[in-house]
Design an enzyme around this catalytic site. Structure first.
Site, PDB file in Angstrom:
ATOM      1  N   SER A  37      12.841  28.113 -40.835  1.00  0.00           N
ATOM      2  CA  SER A  37      13.531  28.811 -39.893  1.00  0.00           C
ATOM      3  C   SER A  37      12.976  30.136 -39.747  1.00  0.00           C
ATOM      4  O   SER A  37      12.878  31.136 -40.511  1.00  0.00           O
ATOM      5  CB  SER A  37      15.028  28.877 -40.306  1.00  0.00           C
ATOM      6  OG  SER A  37      15.904  29.598 -39.487  1.00  0.00           O
ATOM      7  N   TYR A  44      22.635  30.150 -45.448  1.00  0.00           N
ATOM      8  CA  TYR A  44      21.588  29.323 -44.803  1.00  0.00           C
ATOM      9  C   TYR A  44      20.167  30.069 -44.795  1.00  0.00           C
ATOM     10  O   TYR A  44      19.109  29.417 -45.134  1.00  0.00           O
ATOM     11  CB  TYR A  44      22.021  28.946 -43.360  1.00  0.00           C
ATOM     12  CG  TYR A  44      20.999  28.443 -42.439  1.00  0.00           C
ATOM     13  CD1 TYR A  44      20.581  27.244 -42.568  1.00  0.00           C
ATOM     14  CD2 TYR A  44      20.268  29.354 -41.601  1.00  0.00           C
ATOM     15  CE1 TYR A  44      19.658  26.593 -41.775  1.00  0.00           C
ATOM     16  CE2 TYR A  44      18.994  28.938 -40.592  1.00  0.00           C
ATOM     17  CZ  TYR A  44      19.026  27.540 -40.693  1.00  0.00           C
ATOM     18  OH  TYR A  44      18.136  26.746 -39.879  1.00  0.00           O
TER      19      TYR A  44
END
Length: 318
Positions: free
Chosen positions: A191, A206
């Site tokens: 990400s 996350y």
């Protein structure tokens, strides 16, 4: 000669500034030309050279589903891994209706459940097959922005289990098959939250999990490069998917199909990449800003997301 005389007549500090400025300009031009080549001119690899089968985790929605269609279009057979058998059947039927020559196997695996049992099923399904590509796409994020102390234990466990443990164990299950044939490609979905921006407040677990995926991938890239295995971490920013809760694609927000098409062009190259070029542009802009400026903007944005999420939660309780 006149130029040499001119430079000799200048003070040393000015000559140093001139040299440093020239180096900076050359570096900028080189980076610009290299990026243009990578994103618009560099040829993609022939993915079938890795093998005739590809495994995709999380293929029933979003990026994973788009990957499945793109790989089928390129002539690869598919092993689709997800937790919902009905959705697996739906996506398999959709692919077969468009690409009738594609062979498709499905494996039911809940990444938030018994991962070891799911990995066992994957090992059984790939036995005897020349699996050339693994795309570790299954992942999860927060329902909305939260302070770390607000994140419940179940969400923390699932974030780590799905993003970290799932990626690690599926990779370990598939890798030996590739090593025997001395060829393969592993694509781990990271990400931009972990690689392109200084920090990702209110999504700390996350971002931490995706940082693990990024470093894990870089290490494997070095370990297995000489064994014919290309290991790569892709770090997108915004894609219009259910996980991001962004409904419409735009210039800066990739559609799943647009992202997958760009992503497959990068397979076999860098250890870490941002395939969708507007995302890379965003990353370059962010890196040029002082961290305090970006963080001030990002905190405001995340707090707005948190406020909307809390409002939805309170409406559900009512």
């Amino acid at each position: 000669m006149e130029i040499c005389t001119y430079f000799k007549s200048q003070p040393t500090w000015l000559l140093i500034l001139f040299v440093l400025g020239s180096i900076s300009i050359f570096k900028f031009i080189f980076t610009l030309l290299r990026s243009f080549y990578i994103y618009f001119l560099r040829p993609s690899k022939n993915l079938r050279r890795y093998g005739s089968w590809a495994i995709i985790t999380g293929p029933t929605d979003g990026i994973g589903k788009a990957f499945a269609f793109q790989l089928a279009q390129k002539g690869l057979n598919l092993i689709l891994v997800a937790r919902n058998p009905d959705k697996l059947k739906d996506v398999s039927d959709s692919i077969r209706s468009k690409y009738s020559q594609t062979q498709i196997l499905t494996v039911v695996m809940d990444f938030s459940g018994d991962i070891d049992e799911g990995v066992k099923r994957i090992k059984e399904s790939i036995e005897g097959l020349d699996v050339g590509i693994l795309i570790n796409n299954a992942g999860m994020s927060y329902p909305y922005a939260k302070y770390f102390h607000e994140v419940d234990e179940e969400l923390i466990n699932n974030l780590i289990k799905i993003n970290v443990e799932g990626t690690t164990k599926v990779t370990q299950a598939v890798l030996p098959n590739m090593l025997k044939r001395k060829k393969g490609a592993i694509i781990n979905m990271g990400s931009g939250a972990a690689a392109l921006i200084p920090s990702y407040p209110f999504y700390s677990v996350y971002a931490g999990a995706k940082t693990y995926v990024d470093q894990f991938t870089k290490c494997l890239h070095v370990e297995y490069k000489k064994s014919g295995i290309d290991v790569q971490c892709q770090v997108p920013l915004y894609v219009a998917t259910k996980m991001t809760k962004i409904r419409r694609a735009s210039f800066l927000v990739a559609s799943p199909e647009g992202y997958a098409k760009a992503a497959l062009r990068f397979v076999g190259y860098e250890a870490q990449c941002t395939p969708y070029w507007p995302h890379a542009l965003m990353g370059a802009v962010v890196s040029a800003l002082p961290e305090s400026v970006f963080e001030s903007f990002n905190i405001k944005r995340c707090l707005q997301i948190r406020k909307k999420g809390l409002q939805k939660d309170s409406m559900k309780k009512e």
